[in-house]
Write a protein that holds these residues in place. Structure first.
Motif, PDB file in Angstrom:
ATOM      1  N   ASP A 117       0.840  -1.205   0.000  1.00  0.00           N
ATOM      2  CA  ASP A 117       0.000   0.000   0.000  1.00  0.00           C
ATOM      3  C   ASP A 117       0.871   1.250   0.000  1.00  0.00           C
ATOM      4  OD1 ASP A 117      -2.219  -1.650   0.147  1.00  0.00           O
ATOM      5  OD2 ASP A 117      -2.482  -1.389   2.308  1.00  0.00           O
ATOM      6  N   VAL A 118       1.910   1.242   0.832  1.00  0.00           N
ATOM      7  CA  VAL A 118       2.816   2.395   0.902  1.00  0.00           C
ATOM      8  C   VAL A 118       3.483   2.627  -0.453  1.00  0.00           C
ATOM      9  CG1 VAL A 118       4.886   3.354   1.998  1.00  0.00           C
ATOM     10  CG2 VAL A 118       3.220   2.070   3.369  1.00  0.00           C
ATOM     11  N   LEU A 119       3.949   1.560  -1.078  1.00  0.00           N
ATOM     12  CA  LEU A 119       4.631   1.699  -2.360  1.00  0.00           C
ATOM     13  C   LEU A 119       3.684   2.177  -3.452  1.00  0.00           C
ATOM     14  CD1 LEU A 119       6.889  -1.471  -2.195  1.00  0.00           C
ATOM     15  CD2 LEU A 119       7.615   0.920  -1.982  1.00  0.00           C
ATOM     16  N   LEU A 120       2.449   1.700  -3.446  1.00  0.00           N
ATOM     17  CA  LEU A 120       1.474   2.182  -4.424  1.00  0.00           C
ATOM     18  C   LEU A 120       1.177   3.664  -4.212  1.00  0.00           C
ATOM     19  CD1 LEU A 120      -0.968  -0.864  -4.440  1.00  0.00           C
ATOM     20  CD2 LEU A 120       0.413  -0.079  -6.372  1.00  0.00           C
ATOM     21  N   ALA A 121       1.123   4.089  -2.943  1.00  0.00           N
ATOM     22  CA  ALA A 121       0.914   5.512  -2.660  1.00  0.00           C
ATOM     23  C   ALA A 121       2.119   6.338  -3.108  1.00  0.00           C
ATOM     24  CB  ALA A 121       0.654   5.711  -1.165  1.00  0.00           C
ATOM     25  N   VAL A 122       3.323   5.785  -2.954  1.00  0.00           N
ATOM     26  CA  VAL A 122       4.520   6.474  -3.428  1.00  0.00           C
ATOM     27  C   VAL A 122       4.474   6.622  -4.951  1.00  0.00           C
ATOM     28  CG1 VAL A 122       7.020   6.232  -3.719  1.00  0.00           C
ATOM     29  CG2 VAL A 122       5.989   5.834  -1.481  1.00  0.00           C
ATOM     30  N   VAL A 123       4.048   5.575  -5.647  1.00  0.00           N
ATOM     31  CA  VAL A 123       3.910   5.660  -7.103  1.00  0.00           C
ATOM     32  C   VAL A 123       2.898   6.740  -7.476  1.00  0.00           C
ATOM     33  CG1 VAL A 123       3.076   4.430  -9.147  1.00  0.00           C
ATOM     34  CG2 VAL A 123       4.633   3.295  -7.559  1.00  0.00           C
ATOM     35  N   ALA A 124       1.768   6.775  -6.766  1.00  0.00           N
ATOM     36  CA  ALA A 124       0.744   7.785  -7.060  1.00  0.00           C
ATOM     37  C   ALA A 124       1.307   9.192  -6.857  1.00  0.00           C
ATOM     38  CB  ALA A 124      -0.481   7.563  -6.173  1.00  0.00           C
ATOM     39  N   GLY A 125       2.022   9.406  -5.742  1.00  0.00           N
ATOM     40  CA  GLY A 125       2.583  10.723  -5.488  1.00  0.00           C
ATOM     41  C   GLY A 125       3.653  11.104  -6.497  1.00  0.00           C
ATOM     42  N   ALA A 126       4.461  10.131  -6.906  1.00  0.00           N
ATOM     43  CA  ALA A 126       5.502  10.407  -7.902  1.00  0.00           C
ATOM     44  C   ALA A 126       4.877  10.781  -9.242  1.00  0.00           C
ATOM     45  CB  ALA A 126       6.409   9.189  -8.050  1.00  0.00           C
ATOM     46  N   LEU A 127       3.822  10.081  -9.628  1.00  0.00           N
ATOM     47  CA  LEU A 127       3.135  10.425 -10.871  1.00  0.00           C
ATOM     48  C   LEU A 127       2.551  11.825 -10.799  1.00  0.00           C
ATOM     49  CD1 LEU A 127       1.306   7.064 -11.690  1.00  0.00           C
ATOM     50  CD2 LEU A 127       3.208   8.087 -12.957  1.00  0.00           C
ATOM     51  N   ARG A 128       2.025  12.198  -9.631  1.00  0.00           N
ATOM     52  CA  ARG A 128       1.480  13.550  -9.469  1.00  0.00           C
ATOM     53  C   ARG A 128       2.573  14.598  -9.668  1.00  0.00           C
ATOM     54  NH1 ARG A 128      -2.436  16.794  -7.164  1.00  0.00           N
ATOM     55  NH2 ARG A 128      -1.601  18.625  -6.091  1.00  0.00           N
ATOM     56  N   ARG A 129       3.730  14.389  -9.026  1.00  0.00           N
ATOM     57  CA  ARG A 129       4.838  15.335  -9.161  1.00  0.00           C
ATOM     58  C   ARG A 129       5.252  15.466 -10.626  1.00  0.00           C
ATOM     59  NH1 ARG A 129       8.207  16.037  -4.435  1.00  0.00           N
ATOM     60  NH2 ARG A 129       7.242  15.075  -2.601  1.00  0.00           N
TER      61      ARG A 129
END
Length: 451
Positions: free
Chosen positions: A253-265
């Motif tokens: 879950d943490v890694l998927l959230a990191v991917v989501a945040g990276a895509l946003r940036r």
């Protein structure tokens, strides 16, 4: 190993490929050198261990029955030197040169008339690190099966396999007769009719359960150019676990959230934040403990990555809630269970329907995000310790990015595979992945931010 029919999902992957859209996955393994072990020693060792893995000596050929089917056959002309090669990197930063060359090699389709795999020893300058690039056709292996096959090159696995360099295998299947009798033909026909009916039933239940909406054009969709660009990221696995303990859920879950945040940036930097959140396909293994490891055994979850949410902790909460909902429904019932349909369709449907299905992938999801489990023990090749393994997922047709993650040696290694023409700024996205984990950790008072 005797003749073995391709499993339905393997057959689908085999027919999804075209000259301009290869369907292989891979991994880039990075090693530290040791004194006295030459690159030629390593090249010969790779060849010896790869040749000792029976699955890597098999090629695909069409069969008469079932109509449209194919099977694995031993390649009587197998020559490991056609599959294991050496490539010299240019001077400069090792990882930059390794990922550049690996991208060029990943562009090249595997020869379908031979066993569908390649290994390259990527030789750095001087006495520095070196890497091994492994390419396997998706029909040959899913992520877990690829790990099982690839592990055969390591010292620890080769020693456990009494020098054969392979993991435990099931007993060979008896050869399938070429020409079944009339009663068997009739039974096969009835089975195929039943398969189609079950597939339609599964498909209808998937649509009802998930209320599928088709995807529009996003920054992650692109006409396939056949080019590949690679990037890698190293994340602190300890930081991921500290965030998980503080916020709940799983490390994934943490890694998927990191991917989501990276895509946003990354999207904000491009001025291309979409109105609707991109949807990720998150593969789920359907293998049973102790079961056979041949063939693909996959389903998947669909997850809307909350790139529109500006708060990192809220993004994590949204991901965790959505994944808990997915798990409650189970991988066989949700929208991502479309892979289950492949297990129910007759071989002829895969042969003629695969191109259409491949083109439709971008209508169901925007990006593949997958986690690949690795052995926890330390590994080596010819005594040279393994430093990192960056997994590489295949791109779906019409998509420009796939992300794969694995954990080894206290680090989460991230492999990003992109269409080279569609994402020339992939390095900016890889930097955003690291920055996102650092920000998420800094927002939690009890979780020290990674260095």
């Amino acid at each position: 190993m005797s003749t073995e029919l391709l499993a339905p999902l393997d057959l689908a992957f085999w027919h999804l490929e075209s000259d301009t859209h290869p369907m292989h996955l891979g991994a880039l393994a990075v090693f530290s050198p040791v004194a006295g072990v030459t690159r030629q020693d390593l090249l010969e060792l790779l060849g010896t261990r790869a040749a000792a893995i029976p699955r890597l000596r098999m090629r695909v050929r069409d069969v008469l029955l079932p109509v449209g089917g194919a099977a694995w056959f031993a390649d009587k002309d197998f020559d490991v030197h056609r599959h294991v090669r050496r490539a010299v990197l240019g001077r400069g930063d090792f990882m930059a040169e390794a990922t550049r060359l690996a991208g060029e090699l990943m562009e090249q389709p595997l020869e379908r008339g031979r066993p569908p795999w390649q290994m390259y020893l990527l030789d750095g300058a001087g006495d520095g690190p070196f890497a091994v690039l492994v390419k396997l056709h998706h029909a040959l292996a899913d992520g877990m099966r690829a790990v099982a096959i690839g592990a055969g090159i390591f010292d620890q696995v080769a020693a456990a396999g009494t020098g054969r360099g392979a993991v435990r295998r099931r007993a060979p299947l008896p050869p399938r007769p070429w020409l079944p009798g009339p009663y068997e033909v009739a039974g096969m026909a009835l089975d195929r009719i039943g398969d189609v009916g079950r597939a339609l039933g599964v498909g209808a239940s998937v649509v009802r359960a998930s209320r599928l909406d088709l995807r529009g054009t996003t920054a992650l969709t692109a006409t396939s150019s056949g080019t590949r660009r690679l990037a890698t990221v190293d994340l602190d696995a300890g930081a991921v676990q500290r965030i998980r303990r503080a916020e709940g859920g799983t490390a994934n879950d943490v890694l998927l959230a990191v991917v989501a945040g990276a895509l946003r940036r990354w999207m904000l930097g491009r001025g291309d934040l979409p109105a609707a959140d991109p949807r990720a396909l998150v593969p789920v293994s359907r293998r049973r403990p102790g079961g056979a490891v041949t063939g693909n055994r996959l389903s998947a979850y669909l997850l809307d990555l909350p790139v529109g949410e500006p708060d990192a902790r809220e993004r994590l909460r949204l991901v965790r809630t959505a994944m808990e909902r997915n798990k409650a429904a189970g991988p066989m019932r949700g929208a991502g269970a479309l892979a289950v349909l492949a297990d129910q369709l007759p071989a002829l449907a895969h042969r003629f329907g695969a191109p259409l299905a491949g083109s439709a992938a971008r209508m169901l999801f925007d990006i593949l995000v997958t986690s690949v489990p690795l052995p926890r023990s330390a590994l080596s090749l010819g005594g040279c310790p393994l430093r990192a393994v960056y997994p590489m997922a295949p791109l779906a047709r019409g998509q420009s990015l796939a992300i794969a993650l694995s954990t080894y040696g206290g680090q989460v290694q991230v492999g990003l595979v992109a269409d080279g023409k569609a994402l020339p700024d992939l390095d900016r996205l890889s930097s955003a992945v690291h920055d996102e984990l650092r920000e998420l950790g800094s927002l939690l008072p009890t979780v020290p931010a990674p260095a």
